[in-house]
Design a protein around this motif. Structure first.
Motif, PDB file in Angstrom:
ATOM      1  N   PHE A 155      36.873  47.483  34.502  1.00 48.59           N
ATOM      2  CA  PHE A 155      35.998  48.263  33.708  1.00 48.59           C
ATOM      3  C   PHE A 155      36.354  49.724  33.343  1.00 48.59           C
ATOM      4  O   PHE A 155      36.316  50.213  32.164  1.00 48.59           O
ATOM      5  CB  PHE A 155      34.341  48.149  34.324  1.00 48.59           C
ATOM      6  N   ILE A 265      30.405  49.640  25.537  1.00 44.98           N
ATOM      7  CA  ILE A 265      30.613  49.352  27.229  1.00 44.98           C
ATOM      8  C   ILE A 265      29.579  48.957  27.920  1.00 44.98           C
ATOM      9  O   ILE A 265      30.111  48.066  28.836  1.00 44.98           O
ATOM     10  CB  ILE A 265      31.193  50.963  27.364  1.00 44.98           C
ATOM     11  N   GLN A 268      28.892  45.395  28.419  1.00 43.09           N
ATOM     12  CA  GLN A 268      30.056  44.505  29.153  1.00 43.09           C
ATOM     13  C   GLN A 268      30.069  44.623  30.807  1.00 43.09           C
ATOM     14  O   GLN A 268      30.412  43.691  31.476  1.00 43.09           O
ATOM     15  CB  GLN A 268      31.407  45.003  28.783  1.00 43.09           C
ATOM     16  N   SER A 272      29.945  40.954  32.514  1.00 43.94           N
ATOM     17  CA  SER A 272      31.248  40.630  32.841  1.00 43.94           C
ATOM     18  C   SER A 272      31.453  39.952  34.185  1.00 43.94           C
ATOM     19  O   SER A 272      32.777  39.740  34.490  1.00 43.94           O
ATOM     20  CB  SER A 272      32.096  41.853  32.759  1.00 43.94           C
ATOM     21  N   GLY A 288      28.185  37.045  27.466  1.00 44.21           N
ATOM     22  CA  GLY A 288      29.426  37.400  28.233  1.00 44.21           C
ATOM     23  C   GLY A 288      30.508  36.865  27.481  1.00 44.21           C
ATOM     24  O   GLY A 288      31.613  37.477  27.697  1.00 44.21           O
ATOM     25  N   MET A 291      32.757  39.014  25.227  1.00 44.25           N
ATOM     26  CA  MET A 291      33.091  40.488  25.912  1.00 44.25           C
ATOM     27  C   MET A 291      34.474  40.124  26.526  1.00 44.25           C
ATOM     28  O   MET A 291      34.677  39.326  27.495  1.00 44.25           O
ATOM     29  CB  MET A 291      32.262  40.808  26.678  1.00 44.25           C
ATOM     30  N   LEU A 293      35.836  42.120  28.814  1.00 42.07           N
ATOM     31  CA  LEU A 293      36.005  42.353  30.098  1.00 42.07           C
ATOM     32  C   LEU A 293      35.625  41.411  30.919  1.00 42.07           C
ATOM     33  O   LEU A 293      36.193  41.043  32.278  1.00 42.07           O
ATOM     34  CB  LEU A 293      34.777  43.597  30.639  1.00 42.07           C
ATOM     35  N   THR A 294      34.733  40.223  30.363  1.00 44.20           N
ATOM     36  CA  THR A 294      34.537  38.918  31.201  1.00 44.20           C
ATOM     37  C   THR A 294      35.581  38.464  31.689  1.00 44.20           C
ATOM     38  O   THR A 294      35.912  37.834  32.892  1.00 44.20           O
ATOM     39  CB  THR A 294      33.806  38.069  30.290  1.00 44.20           C
TER      40      THR A 294
END
Lengths: 341, 239
Positions: A155, A265, A268, A272, A288, A291, A293-294
């Motif tokens: 993150f 941001i 996520q 995530s 998710g 995204m 970040l997931t």
């Protein structure tokens, strides 16, 4: 009078900038809605495989808030490895053994609670059987920080690269240098590539520092290869950079760039894997899937907590590369706004 | 051969029409002025010639090649209205960057950087970060950046804004000198007496070219004494 003039000026600026005004209202609503979606889910029902457990025990377990599946020991172990079940209970005359998947502390405690509840209902003479807990991954020591740590690494890399990359590309536009660059024989893809590579070097260093600090200084749980961690954080950074520069094309100043934080941001963070979403509806979980970040978080968890090899997260790598390339090409297309060629 | 040819150009930003029916021919080797108040469409027109804006209607050609063209961008030097410099970097680093883009080799680049910095009288400030430059110095550095690759066509958008009269005079002397070396120069300005120094002028108002010709012709045809009076006279006919 000066103050009044100031107030009027600021209000006028807001009136001109309808977007900022909308964001000040819409963004908090959005964030609150997301938090509600995450925290208002039903209590997580652990899935437990039972092996050779006598039926009276199974019946009591089934009365708890848990999904109980009877399996052979081999099936159960496979299911545990694949995180299809959260724990396996195995019994013989003298003992009760509980093997936990172990990577999520909140799931661990849900399993333990289910078993303790069941023992209580069975009455005093049978509950003398003391369950022995073992962990496939992690251990009893695995704390919440260890569990969310890999996600946090991903993150923070994502967040800062997004902001810094986005703002610097934006400034290129506002200070006129982008236009200046486009008056030269530079091709659009060369400009984007230059940015990606220039920042790429920087993010490589950044990824290295963040990962090393988390693992070796903060002592985050680490069962896998450091180089895999670096690879994933770097890919996340590239995705964040290309997304940041892409979105900067839709911001007129630094302030508007910052406004993307709650939109791009913050969601996520919630989707995530920082929070366990298994108890939520399918469509909420699907959020998710779009995204980046997931995928980064999933891979980082597999590496750091479960100590797995590349085969367990190669699809995550491919998806991250896919995101980065998609954003990269969209950047080139977005520059068309300034010069067709 | 026309160095620049602008044909039936019309352009609007949203509902606002900035250019209407613009036709221009700029000959090789002349200093051509685009004169008009701010908002007349000078910058828009210049950007079309540079190739960083495409007209809704009509075309801009440089040396018989339709813009935008990456080939033509190599022989063209553009100084934008905003200074377009990297403030964190020194003048040398800025010029080095722009020089590299045009493919100047290290040795040649170093030599050109020193030459152009001498021309704009900034040689002593080569290694100063641009954020410590005054407004006028930044303007001159932008000019230096446009000259770096010895372009055949130099397009300068308000080059002398914020520059003191002595230096302005010396910049005009330089423009004349480059012209003698065969460079074609397009200058936009809203300063009437500066326009008098151009070989030919196009007067722009509200997106229309209201008159073209040499300063002398423009004054004689409108029976006026100064460019400013001529501008008012031509503007009056349309308005």
């Amino acid at each position: 009078m000066n103050i009044r003039a100031l107030i009027i000026r600021i209000l006028r600026q807001f009136r001109r900038d309808k977007r900022s005004m909308a964001l000040m209202i819409v963004a908090p609503l959005l964030v609150l809605t997301l938090m509600w979606l995450v925290f208002d889910g039903d209590r997580y029902e652990p899935e437990i495989a039972v092996v050779d457990v006598p039926s009276p025990y199974v019946q009591v377990l089934e009365k708890q808030d848990a999904v109980i599946k009877e399996m052979s020991e081999v099936e159960a172990m496979n299911a545990l490895q694949g995180v299809e079940v959260d724990a396996m209970i195995k019994m013989d005359q003298q003992s009760m053994q509980v093997a936990l998947e172990g990577s999520d502390p909140s799931t661990n405690s849900a399993v333990k609670m289910t078993i303790q509840q069941a023992m209580k209902e069975l009455g005093p003479q049978k509950s003398q059987l003391e369950p022995a807990f073992t962990y496939i991954h992690g251990s009893e020591d695995l704390g919440l920080f260890d569990n969310v740590g890999p996600v946090l690494i991903g993150f923070f890399v994502f967040f800062f690269v997004f902001i810094i990359g986005g703002v610097s590309f934006l400034r290129e536009r506002t200070q006129g240098t982008l236009e200046r660059l486009l008056s030269t024989p530079l091709r659009r893809w060369e400009i984007v590539t230059g940015y990606v590579l220039g920042f790429g070097l920087f993010t490589l260093i950044q990824s290295f520092i963040i990962a090393a600090y988390s693992i070796y200084v903060l002592g985050m749980w680490m069962d896998g290869s450091f180089w895999y961690v670096l690879l994933i954080t770097f890919l996340l950074a590239m995705t964040a950079l290309t997304l940041g520069t892409l979105l900067s094309a839709y911001a007129n100043n630094e302030f508007q760039m910052i406004q993307f934080i709650p939109l791009v941001i913050v969601p996520q963070v919630f989707f995530s894997g920082l929070f366990n979403l298994d108890a939520l509806a399918g469509w909420v979980q699907a959020i998710g899937k779009v995204m980046p970040l997931t995928y980064g978080a999933n891979a980082l968890r597999n590496i750091m907590i479960r100590g797995k090899g590349i085969e367990s997260f190669q699809s995550d790598i491919l998806i991250l590369i896919g995101f980065a390339f998609l954003f990269f090409f969209l950047n080139i297309v977005a520059l068309k706004k300034h010069r067709k060629l | 051969m026309d160095m620049v040819h602008v044909k039936d150009v019309a352009h609007s930003f949203g509902r606002e029409e900035v250019l209407k029916e613009v036709n221009l021919s700029i000959q090789e080797g002349e200093i051509f002025g685009l004169l008009g108040p701010s908002g007349a469409g000078k910058t828009t027109l210049v950007k079309m010639i540079v190739g960083i804006l495409e007209a809704d209607q009509g075309e801009a050609w440089v040396k018989d090649v339709k813009m935008p063209s990456l080939e033509q961008m190599k022989v063209l030097g553009y100084m934008a209205q905003s200074d377009a410099l990297y403030n964190e970097l020194s003048a040398r680093e800025n010029l080095d960057f722009f020089g590299s883009i045009y493919g100047l080799r290290t040795k040649k680049r170093k030599q050109r950087i020193e030459e152009v910095m001498n021309i704009v009288d900034l040689y002593d400030h080569l290694d100063k970060p641009v954020q410590k430059y005054s407004g006028g110095m930044k303007r001159r550095l932008s000019l230096a950046a446009a000259l770096l690759h010895e372009p055949d066509l130099l397009i300068l958008d308000e080059p002398t804004v914020g520059i003191d009269p002595i230096l302005r005079q010396s910049i005009w002397n330089e423009l004349k000198r480059w012209q003698q070396n065969g460079t074609t120069i397009i200058v936009t300005t809203h300063v009437m007496d500066e326009a008098g120094k151009c070989d030919r002028l196009a007067m722009l108002r509200d997106g229309y070219v209201i008159a073209t010709g040499s300063p002398k012709e423009l004054r004689e045809k409108s029976h006026t004494e100064t460019i400013e009076e001529a501008f008012l006279a031509y503007g009056g006919e349309k308005g």
